[in-house]
Design a protein around this motif. Structure first.
Motif, mmCIF file in Angstrom:
data_model
loop_
_atom_site.group_PDB
_atom_site.id
_atom_site.type_symbol
_atom_site.label_atom_id
_atom_site.label_comp_id
_atom_site.label_asym_id
_atom_site.label_seq_id
_atom_site.Cartn_x
_atom_site.Cartn_y
_atom_site.Cartn_z
ATOM 1 N N VAL A 1 -84.241 88.142 54.739
ATOM 2 C CA VAL A 1 -85.347 87.221 54.476
ATOM 3 C C VAL A 1 -86.302 87.861 53.472
ATOM 4 O O VAL A 1 -86.633 89.040 53.584
ATOM 5 C CB VAL A 1 -86.102 86.880 55.775
ATOM 6 C CG1 VAL A 1 -87.255 85.929 55.491
ATOM 7 C CG2 VAL A 1 -85.147 86.275 56.789
ATOM 8 N N ARG A 2 -86.743 87.080 52.499
ATOM 9 C CA ARG A 2 -87.652 87.598 51.479
ATOM 10 C C ARG A 2 -88.980 88.022 52.102
ATOM 11 O O ARG A 2 -89.523 87.340 52.965
ATOM 12 C CB ARG A 2 -87.906 86.530 50.424
ATOM 13 C CG ARG A 2 -86.752 86.309 49.480
ATOM 14 C CD ARG A 2 -86.891 85.036 48.671
ATOM 15 N NE ARG A 2 -88.265 84.769 48.227
ATOM 16 C CZ ARG A 2 -88.623 83.638 47.629
ATOM 17 N NH1 ARG A 2 -87.715 82.693 47.402
ATOM 18 N NH2 ARG A 2 -89.874 83.448 47.264
ATOM 19 N N MET B 1 -87.352 76.958 50.788
ATOM 20 C CA MET B 1 -87.625 77.519 49.467
ATOM 21 C C MET B 1 -86.356 77.710 48.645
ATOM 22 O O MET B 1 -86.427 77.983 47.444
ATOM 23 C CB MET B 1 -88.360 78.855 49.598
ATOM 24 C CG MET B 1 -89.763 78.733 50.180
ATOM 25 S SD MET B 1 -90.769 77.459 49.373
ATOM 26 C CE MET B 1 -90.782 78.042 47.683
ATOM 27 N N GLU B 2 -85.202 77.560 49.268
ATOM 28 C CA GLU B 2 -83.941 77.646 48.522
ATOM 29 C C GLU B 2 -83.553 76.298 47.918
ATOM 30 O O GLU B 2 -82.540 76.197 47.227
ATOM 31 C CB GLU B 2 -82.828 78.147 49.450
ATOM 32 C CG GLU B 2 -82.996 79.615 49.853
ATOM 33 C CD GLU B 2 -81.990 80.054 50.901
ATOM 34 O OE1 GLU B 2 -81.266 79.172 51.420
ATOM 35 O OE2 GLU B 2 -81.931 81.256 51.205
ATOM 36 N N THR B 3 -84.377 75.262 48.191
ATOM 37 C CA THR B 3 -84.100 73.929 47.645
ATOM 38 C C THR B 3 -85.010 73.654 46.457
ATOM 39 O O THR B 3 -86.034 74.310 46.254
ATOM 40 C CB THR B 3 -84.331 72.851 48.717
ATOM 41 O OG1 THR B 3 -85.736 72.803 49.032
ATOM 42 C CG2 THR B 3 -83.544 73.161 49.980
ATOM 43 N N GLN C 1 -87.524 79.839 54.682
ATOM 44 C CA GLN C 1 -86.511 80.419 53.794
ATOM 45 C C GLN C 1 -85.555 79.332 53.313
ATOM 46 O O GLN C 1 -85.241 79.244 52.122
ATOM 47 C CB GLN C 1 -85.726 81.510 54.544
ATOM 48 C CG GLN C 1 -84.489 82.015 53.815
ATOM 49 C CD GLN C 1 -84.699 83.378 53.185
ATOM 50 O OE1 GLN C 1 -85.814 83.790 52.920
ATOM 51 N NE2 GLN C 1 -83.623 84.070 52.936
ATOM 52 N N SER C 2 -85.098 78.484 54.233
ATOM 53 C CA SER C 2 -84.177 77.407 53.854
ATOM 54 C C SER C 2 -84.843 76.428 52.896
ATOM 55 O O SER C 2 -84.233 75.961 51.927
ATOM 56 C CB SER C 2 -83.695 76.668 55.111
ATOM 57 O OG SER C 2 -83.000 77.538 55.970
ATOM 58 N N GLY D 1 -93.319 83.224 42.797
ATOM 59 C CA GLY D 1 -92.585 82.211 42.052
ATOM 60 C C GLY D 1 -93.513 81.332 41.241
ATOM 61 O O GLY D 1 -94.723 81.432 41.338
ATOM 62 N N GLY E 1 -88.553 72.719 47.534
ATOM 63 C CA GLY E 1 -89.395 73.866 47.843
ATOM 64 C C GLY E 1 -89.958 74.514 46.596
ATOM 65 O O GLY E 1 -91.152 74.833 46.514
ATOM 66 N N THR E 2 -89.096 74.706 45.602
ATOM 67 C CA THR E 2 -89.531 75.337 44.351
ATOM 68 C C THR E 2 -90.597 74.505 43.652
ATOM 69 O O THR E 2 -91.624 75.034 43.187
ATOM 70 C CB THR E 2 -88.320 75.534 43.418
ATOM 71 O OG1 THR E 2 -87.336 76.323 44.087
ATOM 72 C CG2 THR E 2 -88.743 76.221 42.133
ATOM 73 N N LYS F 1 -87.491 81.246 59.243
ATOM 74 C CA LYS F 1 -86.145 80.781 58.877
ATOM 75 C C LYS F 1 -86.196 79.430 58.177
ATOM 76 O O LYS F 1 -85.508 79.195 57.172
ATOM 77 C CB LYS F 1 -85.274 80.698 60.134
ATOM 78 C CG LYS F 1 -83.831 80.305 59.859
ATOM 79 C CD LYS F 1 -83.008 80.295 61.145
ATOM 80 C CE LYS F 1 -81.570 79.893 60.866
ATOM 81 N NZ LYS F 1 -80.758 79.865 62.123
ATOM 82 N N LEU G 1 -91.928 85.509 51.958
ATOM 83 C CA LEU G 1 -91.867 84.397 52.900
ATOM 84 C C LEU G 1 -92.345 84.840 54.286
ATOM 85 O O LEU G 1 -92.996 84.079 55.014
ATOM 86 C CB LEU G 1 -90.448 83.844 52.988
ATOM 87 C CG LEU G 1 -89.839 83.346 51.663
ATOM 88 C CD1 LEU G 1 -88.474 82.721 51.916
ATOM 89 C CD2 LEU G 1 -90.764 82.343 50.981
#
Length: 757
Positions: free
Chosen positions: A581-582, A612-614, A609-610, A757, A617-618, A606, A585
């Motif tokens: 996990v980053r 921000m991978e989409t 994390q999921s 980011g 999220g970004t 968790k 986060l």
């Protein structure tokens, strides 16, 4: 270029020291060659019980001539300074050169170092390597040992083989001169062997029943032991540590299978395996059904004419050991675990934390609370308390006295033999788990409750008395205990760390402490990660201002407890980082504060994390940062209060002296007509905020993230179509408030300002 062979032969080197010795030999050799300016190729190092061997490839015959120079004091400097410079560099005054340095004449020492024969370099390096060898334990021997200046070595050094190409490197250490001769196997070939060089070293020794390569010997032990077990219809119980140890005890390993009396199988299999392994270095085998068989495999250091003689001798020795183990097993069962537990009063857990019996009482109270409150679902309170009271009883048994590694395990066996419930026996057996990374994490309710209570008691106790881990030092394994608590929390429901620590403190300090003002102050803030610095500052302030021994003691308690949230946060971050996990986060979730439910915390991390991978999220992060930057630039305060208090009207929090009149105007109908993109963001927030709040309340953090994702398009459109800093002050303030509301909505899930980011 040529190769160099070095063999240092001695009496038997303990198997446990051989791996370190190989590393040290290579390191010391490389250091000596580097210091002498000798380049070389690959270095290989091997060991047997009687020798360390090194082969260095591509050694030159001579070193290159080099010139070294050193800058000294300026011309005209005091004689003392010039003479000191000359002495340091090994030159005389008439050898100094004068050069111009920035317009000032300056002395330089220039030394031309001619090349040397590498054989001469090695002749100096070998004694230096031997004398510098850092054995964990070493000895002196012979008449010279009367002097503390004599050589120390792991066992008496008896031979040195040092050959560069085909030439002998002549040297002498402690009366042992280098030569071409070594010795083969102690029994198969006790005579001398003449070595011609590195090319024939390994094969000549092989012909004399010595396998120099330790990895090859390990392979022989592993393969032949498996073959011997298979031939008897059995399966070898894998033990890589024992493979390495047997290879370190033999130069010509020959595994042999033997049998012991079946009656010993009444003893727990772990006891038999540990007895065979620890005392005799034997492997054990399982039958086709996976149960321990009455078979062992010993590793001989000889190819015997009659292997049965060797096997029979080893069987007799093992039988004596197993007889002792059976005696302990039978004697221990004559006393109930509850009676054994009474003897724990004689064992000090820690001088400031009482005896092991005291610790057991604390564990029992905390474990019962965890069961009664439903923190550990399915844990029967009575069984949990029983298991906790007996969990350390086996520490005073004969078996655990002989084999401390079996603590817990033997308690489980004795409990089951006594007829106690399986859940109790299992909890006694497994309550130490998990003991390290990769260890099994218990899931049985009673076991989880006892294990969790044990580790919480240890953590809280040592923090109460100020025994904190520092740097790499953690003598009481508090970091490991904390990671174990985190792992066990997966089987818990609503584990409020604050409350659990509060109960544990009560078991340490007594019920009267729980009710006092000092204690209540701790309960208010404990485990709110955001308040850590405040807690520590308050603790220090109390310690400085209170007088009297009791007051000072309580201040110290408070200071110790104030550090627990910070310590937990650090361990959680480490654990999550290791899980991939980053770190940003993790910080984003922890920065929210007010959350001490470990399960909820980790679930939120968790989900984030999921998310921000989409793409949602970004893009939402980009919108958040843009909004936050505008608010910061405009000096718009109150975002955190919105997030914390949930106030409906962001305008009420605007740091503007005229806000009151603006709000009043809105109440009188002085509001303006919002632009479409502005209204769309308001509508989206009206839907997203309650949806996210409800999802968080239901601990459905994935749904909370999905609710936030619905804000992505409205916030992007808002920035594209709406001028935030409008000339109309009412519009500007309202739009800033709307951005503050957006930021606050996002903050309910995580502090996005911490996300990179």
């Amino acid at each position: 270029m040529t190769d160099f062979l070095l063999e240092l032969r001695s009496e038997e080197i303990p198997a446990r020291m051989q791996a370190g010795a190989r590393t040290d030999l290579e390191r010391l050799f490389r250091e000596q060659m580097k210091a002498a300016g000798v380049e070389h190729g690959d270095v290989s190092v091997w060991s047997t019980p009687r020798r360390l061997a090194l082969i260095a490839k591509a050694m030159p015959e001579r070193t290159e001539a080099v010139s070294e120079e050193a800058k000294g004091p300026p011309e005209g400097a005091p004689d003392q300074a010039v003479d000191g410079f000359c002495n340091k560099n090994g030159v005389t005054r008439d050898q100094l050169e004068v050069r111009d340095v920035k317009g000032r004449p300056t002395y330089f020492a220039v030394k031309n170092i001619p090349g040397r024969d590498v054989k001469d370099v090695l002749a100096e390096a070998i004694p230096a390597i031997i004398r510098a060898f850092p054995w964990p334990k070493s000895m002196r021997w012979g008449d010279a040992s009367i002097s503390t200046e004599s050589l120390r070595w792991v066992r008496p050094l008896s031979g040195i083989v040092a050959i560069l190409g085909e030439d002998l490197v002549e040297c002498e250490v402690h009366g042992v001169a280098s030569g071409f001769a070594t010795l083969g196997h102690r029994f198969h070939h006790p005579g001398e062997i003449t070595i011609g060089g590195s090319d024939d070293y390994i094969e000549k020794l092989r012909a004399c029943h010595v396998i120099v390569d330790h990895e090859e010997r390990q392979g022989m032990v592993r393969q032949q032991a498996e073959t011997a077990a298979s031939a008897a219809g059995l399966n070898l119980v894998a033990d890589e540590g024992l493979v390495i140890e047997n290879a370190g005890l033999t130069e010509w390993p020959v595994p042999l299978l033997g049998r012991f009396d079946e009656s010993y199988l009444d003893v727990p299999p772990e006891v038999i395996q540990l007895t065979a392994r620890t005392n005799q270095k034997y492997f054990v085998c399982n039958d086709a059904a996976g149960k321990l068989a009455n078979a062992f495999i010993c590793t001989a250091n000889i190819t015997a004419d009659d292997p049965a003689v060797i096997v029979d001798g080893n069987r007799k020795v093992l039988a004596a050991r197993l007889s002792d183990a059976r005696f302990f097993w039978e004697v221990d069962q004559k006393t109930k675990l509850a009676e054994h537990a009474k003897k724990l009063e004689r064992i000090t857990f820690h001088e400031k934390l009482g005896t092991v019996a005291d610790k057991v009482q604390r564990i029992a109270k905390l474990a019962r609370w965890l069961a009664e409150e439903g923190v550990v679902p399915g844990a029967d309170p009575d069984m949990t308390e029983m298991a906790a009271l007996l969990c350390k009883a086996d520490l005073v048994t004969e078996m655990v006295g002989e084999f401390p590694e079996l603590q817990g395990l033997m308690g489980g066996y004795y409990a089951r033999a006594e007829g106690l419930p399986d859940a109790v026996a299992d909890a006694i057996r497994d309550h130490y788990k998990p003991v390290g990374q990769g260890d099994d994490v218990p899931t049985a309710p009673v076991t989880v409750a006892v294990s969790l209570a044990d580790k919480l008691d240890t953590l809280v106790g040592f923090f109460l008395i100020g025994e904190f881990p520092t740097g790499s030092k953690d003598p009481f394994a508090l970091r490991r205990a904390t990671l174990a608590i985190i792992a066990l929390s997966a089987s818990c429901h609503n584990l409020r760390l604050q409350k659990a620590i509060s109960i544990s403190v009560g078991t340490h300090l007594g019920e009267e402490i729980v009710a006092d003002e000092f204690r209540q102050h701790f309960i208010i803030y404990a485990c709110d990660f955001e308040w850590t610095e405040k807690l520590i500052a308050e603790a220090r302030n109390i310690a400085e201002n209170l007088s009297g021994q009791l007051a000072a003691t309580r201040a110290n308690w408070f200071y110790g407890l104030a550090k627990i949230p910070e310590f937990f946060a650090d361990r959680l971050k480490v654990q999550q980082k290791e899980a991939g996990v980053r770190h940003d986060l993790i910080d984003a979730v922890f920065a929210l504060g007010g959350e001490d439910d470990l399960v909820r915390l980790l679930a939120r991390v968790k989900a984030l994390q999921s998310f921000m991978e989409t793409g949602d999220g970004t893009n939402l992060l980009a919108g958040y940062k843009r909004a936050a930057n505008i608010l910061k630039k405009e000096g718009f305060e109150g975002t955190d209060r919105i997030a914390r208090t949930g106030e409906e009207d962001p305008l009420s929090l605007v740091d503007d002296p005229d806000v009151g009149s603006i709000v009043a105007e809105r109440g009188k109908g002085g509001d303006y007509e919002r632009e479409p993109a502005e209204q769309a963001l308001v509508d989206a927030l009206d839907k997203a905020e309650p949806a996210a709040n409800a999802a968080i309340e239901d601990e459905n953090f994935g749904s909370a993230m999905a609710a936030l994702a619905s804000l992505r398009v409205p916030i992007d459109t808002f920035f594209d179509d709406v001028t935030v800093n409008d000339e109309n002050r009412m519009k500007r303030t309202a739009r800033l408030a709307l951005l503050a509301r957006f930021v606050a909505a996002v903050h309910k899930v995580a502090d996005f300002s911490r996300i990179e980011g």
